[in-house]
Design a protein around this motif. Structure first.
Motif, PDB file in Angstrom:
ATOM      1  N   VAL A  18      16.558  -3.820  -9.832  1.00 35.89           N
ATOM      2  CA  VAL A  18      17.498  -3.302 -10.828  1.00 35.89           C
ATOM      3  C   VAL A  18      18.793  -2.941 -10.081  1.00 35.89           C
TER       4      VAL A  18
ATOM      5  N   GLY B 208       0.799  -1.231   0.000  1.00 36.26           N
ATOM      6  CA  GLY B 208       0.000   0.000   0.000  1.00 36.26           C
ATOM      7  C   GLY B 208       0.825   1.271   0.000  1.00 36.26           C
TER       8      GLY B 208
ATOM      9  N   GLN C 274      21.728   0.750  -1.123  1.00 33.00           N
ATOM     10  CA  GLN C 274      20.957   1.938  -1.528  1.00 33.00           C
ATOM     11  C   GLN C 274      20.755   2.891  -0.342  1.00 33.00           C
TER      12      GLN C 274
HETATM   13  P1  AP5 Z   1      -0.257  -0.332  -3.793  1.00 32.98           P
HETATM   14  O1  AP5 Z   1      -0.501   0.940  -3.091  1.00 32.98           O
HETATM   15  O2  AP5 Z   1      -0.164  -0.331  -5.284  1.00 32.98           O
HETATM   16  O3  AP5 Z   1       0.991  -1.084  -3.129  1.00 32.98           O
HETATM   17  P2  AP5 Z   1       2.549  -0.782  -3.265  1.00 32.98           P
HETATM   18  O4  AP5 Z   1       3.159  -1.080  -1.941  1.00 32.98           O
HETATM   19  O5  AP5 Z   1       2.767   0.565  -3.857  1.00 32.98           O
HETATM   20  O6  AP5 Z   1       2.892  -1.962  -4.262  1.00 32.98           O
HETATM   21  P3  AP5 Z   1       3.913  -2.117  -5.467  1.00 32.98           P
HETATM   22  O7  AP5 Z   1       3.594  -3.467  -6.083  1.00 32.98           O
HETATM   23  O8  AP5 Z   1       3.902  -0.929  -6.388  1.00 32.98           O
HETATM   24  O9  AP5 Z   1       5.249  -2.215  -4.750  1.00 32.98           O
HETATM   25  P4  AP5 Z   1       6.497  -2.857  -5.281  1.00 32.98           P
HETATM   26  O10 AP5 Z   1       7.404  -2.445  -4.197  1.00 32.98           O
HETATM   27  O11 AP5 Z   1       6.478  -4.297  -5.589  1.00 32.98           O
HETATM   28  O12 AP5 Z   1       6.646  -2.229  -6.757  1.00 32.98           O
HETATM   29  P5  AP5 Z   1       7.460  -0.994  -7.308  1.00 32.98           P
HETATM   30  O13 AP5 Z   1       6.613  -0.326  -8.310  1.00 32.98           O
HETATM   31  O14 AP5 Z   1       8.072  -0.205  -6.221  1.00 32.98           O
HETATM   32  O15 AP5 Z   1      -1.420  -1.355  -3.361  1.00 32.98           O
HETATM   33  C1  AP5 Z   1      -1.512  -2.649  -3.946  1.00 32.98           C
HETATM   34  C2  AP5 Z   1      -2.994  -3.003  -4.198  1.00 32.98           C
HETATM   35  O16 AP5 Z   1      -3.668  -3.135  -2.948  1.00 32.98           O
HETATM   36  C3  AP5 Z   1      -3.772  -1.943  -4.995  1.00 32.98           C
HETATM   37  O17 AP5 Z   1      -4.692  -2.591  -5.837  1.00 32.98           O
HETATM   38  C4  AP5 Z   1      -4.526  -1.149  -3.915  1.00 32.98           C
HETATM   39  O18 AP5 Z   1      -5.725  -0.626  -4.429  1.00 32.98           O
HETATM   40  C5  AP5 Z   1      -4.771  -2.227  -2.848  1.00 32.98           C
HETATM   41  N1  AP5 Z   1      -4.749  -1.692  -1.479  1.00 32.98           N
HETATM   42  C6  AP5 Z   1      -3.852  -0.809  -0.972  1.00 32.98           C
HETATM   43  N2  AP5 Z   1      -4.129  -0.586   0.332  1.00 32.98           N
HETATM   44  C7  AP5 Z   1      -5.203  -1.361   0.649  1.00 32.98           C
HETATM   45  C8  AP5 Z   1      -5.949  -1.572   1.842  1.00 32.98           C
HETATM   46  N3  AP5 Z   1      -5.675  -0.948   2.970  1.00 32.98           N
HETATM   47  N4  AP5 Z   1      -6.982  -2.440   1.811  1.00 32.98           N
HETATM   48  C9  AP5 Z   1      -7.284  -3.086   0.662  1.00 32.98           C
HETATM   49  N5  AP5 Z   1      -6.635  -2.929  -0.499  1.00 32.98           N
HETATM   50  C10 AP5 Z   1      -5.582  -2.076  -0.514  1.00 32.98           C
HETATM   51  O19 AP5 Z   1       8.680  -1.747  -8.049  1.00 32.98           O
HETATM   52  C11 AP5 Z   1       8.486  -2.505  -9.222  1.00 32.98           C
HETATM   53  C12 AP5 Z   1       9.819  -3.050  -9.696  1.00 32.98           C
HETATM   54  O20 AP5 Z   1      10.708  -1.963  -9.999  1.00 32.98           O
HETATM   55  C13 AP5 Z   1      10.603  -3.897  -8.679  1.00 32.98           C
HETATM   56  O21 AP5 Z   1      10.195  -5.243  -8.703  1.00 32.98           O
HETATM   57  C14 AP5 Z   1      12.037  -3.697  -9.169  1.00 32.98           C
HETATM   58  O22 AP5 Z   1      12.294  -4.484 -10.311  1.00 32.98           O
HETATM   59  C15 AP5 Z   1      12.054  -2.251  -9.603  1.00 32.98           C
HETATM   60  N6  AP5 Z   1      12.449  -1.338  -8.502  1.00 32.98           N
HETATM   61  C16 AP5 Z   1      11.663  -0.383  -7.915  1.00 32.98           C
HETATM   62  N7  AP5 Z   1      12.349   0.272  -6.960  1.00 32.98           N
HETATM   63  C17 AP5 Z   1      13.590  -0.263  -6.937  1.00 32.98           C
HETATM   64  C18 AP5 Z   1      14.737  -0.038  -6.153  1.00 32.98           C
HETATM   65  N8  AP5 Z   1      14.768   0.893  -5.184  1.00 32.98           N
HETATM   66  N9  AP5 Z   1      15.837  -0.791  -6.393  1.00 32.98           N
HETATM   67  C19 AP5 Z   1      15.848  -1.724  -7.371  1.00 32.98           C
HETATM   68  N10 AP5 Z   1      14.769  -2.017  -8.143  1.00 32.98           N
HETATM   69  C20 AP5 Z   1      13.648  -1.290  -7.932  1.00 32.98           C
END
Ligand code: AP5
Length: 235
Positions: free
Chosen positions: A81, A33, A114
């Motif tokens: 990454v 979230g 990082q």
């Molecule tokens: P949402 O708010 O979308 O969750 P999130 O924590 O933002 O989830 P992400 O999947 O975006 O996180 P992530 O860390 O895997 O991906 P990121 O884009 O950073 O909520 C999820 C769902 O739940 C939604 O449908 C929402 O509506 C629902 N929801 C939320 N709260 C709720 C609640 N209270 N009750 C019910 N439902 C709820 O990274 C993607 C990729 O990018 C990584 O895999 C990696 O390859 C790369 N990357 C990104 N950052 C880095 C980094 N720092 N270093 C290296 N690689 C990186």
């Protein structure tokens, strides 16, 4: 400073009463979230700036920049990454910010390396780390949230097919675009993202706890309640 500023005033007076850039890190597993909560906080507080490392990378992939081309394969596999790529993007972004604000970092840092690079970037910008908020959500809930996530390619609004459904299935309430599923939200990649989170990001909990910066927030329940918990954790 806005009346609704989520940070306590002493965070703002870090340098001889002069407001500086403050950094709040949102930590949590995939689907915990981070993006949803950041969106709500930013909508209510104009001093906040939301920076999602995932969004930065997805934009770089879409524009086919050199960093995006390199990042694409890692993201498709659910791997992180290389540290240098994302750390450079965040450092460039921070260097370009003029004037006081609170930066809400969502998805960065994700490894201890990082976090150490971020320490240097923060010091270099004359900024300060205000707090690290850990959204705690059980794995089975994370899997369910990611499986049901839908995003609007038009305006960026986020939904969940059952938890936060749009009024008309598959259509964005705000702009009418057809909702899409993120490329890395398939079951196999999600399994890998959870394993990568455990192996590479969970060590950050101890890293920031040792500094007294970590605030644990239960990340389940109604979104408004979670937002309120985060506000309390930062005040
Ligand atoms: P949402 O708010 O979308 O969750 P999130 O924590 O933002 O989830 P992400 O999947 O975006 O996180 P992530 O860390 O895997 O991906 P990121 O884009 O950073 O909520 C999820 C769902 O739940 C939604 O449908 C929402 O509506 C629902 N929801 C939320 N709260 C709720 C609640 N209270 N009750 C019910 N439902 C709820 O990274 C993607 C990729 O990018 C990584 O895999 C990696 O390859 C790369 N990357 C990104 N950052 C880095 C980094 N720092 N270093 C290296 N690689 C990186």
């Amino acid at each position: 400073m806005a009346d609704s500023c989520i940070l306590a005033p002493d965070f703002w007076c870090a340098k001889d009463g002069v407001a500086v850039m403050n950094v709040v890190i949102l930590l949590g597993g995939p689907g915990s979230g981070k993006g949803t909560i950041a969106g709500r906080l930013v909508a209510a507080d104009r001093t906040l700036r939301h920076v999602s490392s995932g969004d930065l990378l997805r934009d770089a992939v879409k524009r086919q920049t050199a960093a995006g081309v390199e990042a694409d394969g890692y993201m498709k596999r659910g791997e992180l990454v290389p540290d240098a790529i994302i750390a450079r993007m965040i450092a460039d972004l921070m260097a370009g910010i003029a004037g006081p604000c609170t930066l809400l970092l969502d998805g960065f840092p994700r490894t201890v390396v990082q976090a150490e690079i971020l320490d240097g970037t923060i010091a270099g910008c004359g900024a300060s780390l205000a707090a690290v908020v850990l959204l705690e959500v059980a794995d089975e809930i994370l899997v369910d949230r990611i499986a049901g996530r839908r995003a609007c390619p038009g305006c960026g609004a986020g939904y969940h097919v059952t938890n936060i459904p749009p009024r008309v299935a598959g259509i964005c309430d705000a702009c009418g675009s057809a909702l899409t599923v993120r490329k890395d939200d398939n079951p196999e990649t999600v399994k890998n993202r959870l394993a990568v989170y455990q192996a590479q990001t969970v060590p950050l909990i101890e890293f920031y706890e040792a500094r007294g910066a970590l605030r644990r927030v239960p990340g389940t329940g109604p979104i408004d309640e979670i937002v309120e918990r985060v506000r309390r954790a930062l005040s």
